[in-house]
Design a protein around this motif. Structure first.
Motif, PDB file in Angstrom:
ATOM      1  N   ASP A 269       7.488  62.107  10.141  1.00  0.00           N
ATOM      2  CA  ASP A 269       6.113  62.589  10.061  1.00  0.00           C
ATOM      3  C   ASP A 269       6.002  63.391   8.769  1.00  0.00           C
ATOM      4  O   ASP A 269       6.538  64.493   8.661  1.00  0.00           O
ATOM      5  CB  ASP A 269       5.776  63.464  11.264  1.00  0.00           C
ATOM      6  N   THR A 270       5.338  62.828   7.786  1.00  0.00           N
ATOM      7  CA  THR A 270       5.248  63.465   6.470  1.00  0.00           C
ATOM      8  C   THR A 270       3.980  64.304   6.303  1.00  0.00           C
ATOM      9  O   THR A 270       3.674  64.737   5.195  1.00  0.00           O
ATOM     10  CB  THR A 270       5.310  62.392   5.362  1.00  0.00           C
ATOM     11  N   THR A 271       3.294  64.564   7.393  1.00  0.00           N
ATOM     12  CA  THR A 271       2.053  65.340   7.337  1.00  0.00           C
ATOM     13  C   THR A 271       2.241  66.705   6.668  1.00  0.00           C
ATOM     14  O   THR A 271       1.388  67.103   5.862  1.00  0.00           O
ATOM     15  CB  THR A 271       1.459  65.506   8.747  1.00  0.00           C
TER      16      THR A 271
ATOM     17  N   THR B  38       2.162  66.052   2.837  1.00  0.00           N
ATOM     18  CA  THR B  38       0.866  65.638   2.295  1.00  0.00           C
ATOM     19  C   THR B  38      -0.169  66.759   2.423  1.00  0.00           C
ATOM     20  O   THR B  38      -0.987  66.937   1.517  1.00  0.00           O
ATOM     21  CB  THR B  38       0.349  64.351   2.974  1.00  0.00           C
ATOM     22  N   THR B  39      -0.106  67.524   3.483  1.00  0.00           N
ATOM     23  CA  THR B  39      -1.032  68.645   3.649  1.00  0.00           C
ATOM     24  C   THR B  39      -0.817  69.696   2.572  1.00  0.00           C
ATOM     25  O   THR B  39      -1.778  70.184   1.961  1.00  0.00           O
ATOM     26  CB  THR B  39      -0.875  69.273   5.048  1.00  0.00           C
TER      27      THR B  39
ATOM     28  N   THR C 188       1.573  61.754  -2.353  1.00  0.00           N
ATOM     29  CA  THR C 188       1.371  60.646  -1.417  1.00  0.00           C
ATOM     30  C   THR C 188       2.459  59.598  -1.580  1.00  0.00           C
ATOM     31  O   THR C 188       2.976  59.067  -0.585  1.00  0.00           O
ATOM     32  CB  THR C 188      -0.024  60.011  -1.629  1.00  0.00           C
TER      33      THR C 188
ATOM     34  N   ALA D  70       5.638  60.959   0.009  1.00  0.00           N
ATOM     35  CA  ALA D  70       5.525  60.944   1.476  1.00  0.00           C
ATOM     36  C   ALA D  70       5.697  59.524   2.012  1.00  0.00           C
ATOM     37  O   ALA D  70       6.424  59.302   2.984  1.00  0.00           O
ATOM     38  CB  ALA D  70       4.179  61.521   1.901  1.00  0.00           C
TER      39      ALA D  70
ATOM     40  N   ARG E 249       8.721  58.113   4.322  1.00  0.00           N
ATOM     41  CA  ARG E 249       8.349  57.573   5.631  1.00  0.00           C
ATOM     42  C   ARG E 249       8.862  56.142   5.816  1.00  0.00           C
ATOM     43  O   ARG E 249       9.305  55.774   6.900  1.00  0.00           O
ATOM     44  CB  ARG E 249       6.824  57.613   5.769  1.00  0.00           C
TER      45      ARG E 249
END
Length: 109
Positions: free
Chosen positions: A3-5, A8-9, A75, A78, A82
């Motif tokens: 989970d690369t959130t 990126t966040t 991005t 990430a 992923r």
């Protein structure tokens, strides 16, 4: 898959700050710091995607493009993490690196 959130966040938060920064602040170092971060994230993505190959350097597209360069590089990293067998350690290191750069940028903005 990872989970690369968090990555990126964190990257988007910094990119958004750069997008609204006045030109004077960008020229006094914020754009250079943002470009250094984008270049490092791009380098990490290339190493994940093509281990053993020498990464290319992201060009300097100017102070007004740095936010978009950062967003794209973040991005890309990430997505690379992923889609490969990357470890959570690599992701954690990237998130920590972005957080440290964000602190430096905060002082410049």
């Amino acid at each position: 898959m990872l989970d690369t959130t968090p990555l990126t966040t964190a990257v988007e938060r910094i990119a958004d700050r750069l997008r609204v920064a006045p030109q004077s602040r960008l020229q006094r170092g914020a754009a250079a710091e943002g470009l250094a971060l984008a270049r490092e994230l791009a380098r990490r993505a290339q190493r994940v995607e093509s281990p053993g190959e020498e990464p290319m350097t992201m060009p300097d597209a100017g102070v007004f493009a740095v936010a978009d360069q950062l967003a794209v590089a973040g991005t890309d990293l990430a997505e690379s993490l992923r889609m490969t067998a990357a470890s959570t350690r690599e992701l954690d290191e990237a998130v920590e690196f972005v957080a440290e750069a964000g602190e430096r940028l905060r002082a410049l903005l």
